[in-house]
Design an enzyme around this catalytic site. Sequence first.
Site, PDB file in Angstrom:
ATOM      1  N   GLU A 171      76.381 119.893  44.208  1.00  0.00           N
ATOM      2  CA  GLU A 171      77.013 120.420  45.423  1.00  0.00           C
ATOM      3  C   GLU A 171      78.480 120.768  45.211  1.00  0.00           C
ATOM      4  OE1 GLU A 171      76.348 117.604  48.551  1.00  0.00           O
ATOM      5  OE2 GLU A 171      74.364 118.403  48.996  1.00  0.00           O
ATOM      6  N   HIS A 215      72.296 113.295  57.725  1.00  0.00           N
ATOM      7  CA  HIS A 215      73.267 112.268  58.114  1.00  0.00           C
ATOM      8  C   HIS A 215      72.584 110.943  58.448  1.00  0.00           C
ATOM      9  CE1 HIS A 215      76.635 115.049  58.061  1.00  0.00           C
ATOM     10  NE2 HIS A 215      75.781 115.942  58.520  1.00  0.00           N
ATOM     11  N   GLY A 261      85.631 116.728  54.580  1.00  0.00           N
ATOM     12  CA  GLY A 261      84.189 116.773  54.816  1.00  0.00           C
ATOM     13  C   GLY A 261      83.750 115.555  55.593  1.00  0.00           C
ATOM     14  N   GLU A 264      83.630 111.300  51.102  1.00  0.00           N
ATOM     15  CA  GLU A 264      82.379 110.957  50.438  1.00  0.00           C
ATOM     16  C   GLU A 264      81.810 112.283  49.947  1.00  0.00           C
ATOM     17  OE1 GLU A 264      79.173 111.204  49.414  1.00  0.00           O
ATOM     18  OE2 GLU A 264      78.138 110.400  51.187  1.00  0.00           O
ATOM     19  N   ASP A 286      72.347 104.333  54.585  1.00  0.00           N
ATOM     20  CA  ASP A 286      72.619 103.908  53.212  1.00  0.00           C
ATOM     21  C   ASP A 286      73.661 102.790  53.262  1.00  0.00           C
ATOM     22  OD1 ASP A 286      73.434 103.606  50.569  1.00  0.00           O
ATOM     23  OD2 ASP A 286      73.232 105.734  50.103  1.00  0.00           O
ATOM     24  N   HIS A 288      70.891 106.453  48.699  1.00  0.00           N
ATOM     25  CA  HIS A 288      70.184 107.719  48.928  1.00  0.00           C
ATOM     26  C   HIS A 288      70.331 108.674  47.741  1.00  0.00           C
ATOM     27  CE1 HIS A 288      74.197 109.210  50.096  1.00  0.00           C
ATOM     28  NE2 HIS A 288      73.698 110.422  49.942  1.00  0.00           N
TER      29      HIS A 288
END
Length: 352
Positions: free
Chosen positions: A128, A18, A51, A119, A24, A269
């Site tokens: 993912e 995180h 999320g 995101e 970022d 990132h």
Amino acid sequence: MEVDNDEYFKSYEDLDIHELMLKDKPRNEAYRNAIMSNKKVFENSYVLDVGSGTGILSIFAAQAGAKKVFAVEASKLADLSREIVKENNFEDVIEVVNCKIEDFKLPETIDKVDIIISEWMGFYLLHESMLDSVLLARERFLRPGGLMFPDKAIIYISPCKLPSLFDDWENVSGIKMTKFAKQLRAQKSSKPEIQTIKNDDLLSEDTVMAFLDLNDVSSSELDLFEFNEVLVAKNSGNFQGMCIWFDVLFPSNDHEVILSTHPKDEPTHWKQTIIPLPSNIEFLEESYPIAFKLIIQRNPEHFRRYNILLEILDPESEDVQHPLPCDCNLTKCILTKAHLASLANQNNFENA
């Protein structure tokens, strides 16, 4: 599948992840600008953050005037998120719910939400597979005509030079290390490399590999992406790998907001995803054709992972279809392009 999920959610309890995302700036500013430039649609709206992590997107939505934000976070980070929400004085607007989106339920007084924010993007966009959870939320909780933030995604691809894996090993303090570099590339061949490359290292123009409209794309459409193409080198250089990156776009009437991971833009990132070749194909001159087949397929045993297969093809093979017209330097394409131009000129003359 459940074990895969548990490992995935637990990984997001690592604050280093995180920290990377919160630092970022292009990521954060794109979401903030997209939300704040759409204050009219956020005012008095019900928002679902899928999320939600630290809760930063939920706070943006609250700042934009949302009536209620449901921040759904499956990991134990939800506890810290509640503290962050309270620290920013939005505990009356944002409700942090510690559960998987598959287990989430809206209050009985609320039928659907107006907006879904998330995101969800991974490396090369798909890694993912969090997008599946966002699409499930869309089907269950978003009202007809509701908005997705972001609502579109584009995957791009280009052949590229990779000096860090090839050329930089020609001289290491005066010693040639090309044999080491060869073994290094072999070791890295089992998975893509995540690194930042220079825009000048791209050998062709941006080419769209996939376009996703999050308003109607289905989860099953994410299982397989197959791209068979002939690209034309716009810059000369050593063909050493394929570079993949993505953009996401947000709903807008006037102020378009794009979060891009293109090599020419400010680094994120996500960086870029690189598929290195085991060796140089050859030095490519401008207008040389690059034929290849790329398959990105969901791993049947680990649904959050994808298998990537790259096959370099012979551009002169009869089985390889060049675009019409093709700007490459092969004789057949030069003649075809000239013939098509002649027909176009003839039609223009007859219609004059």
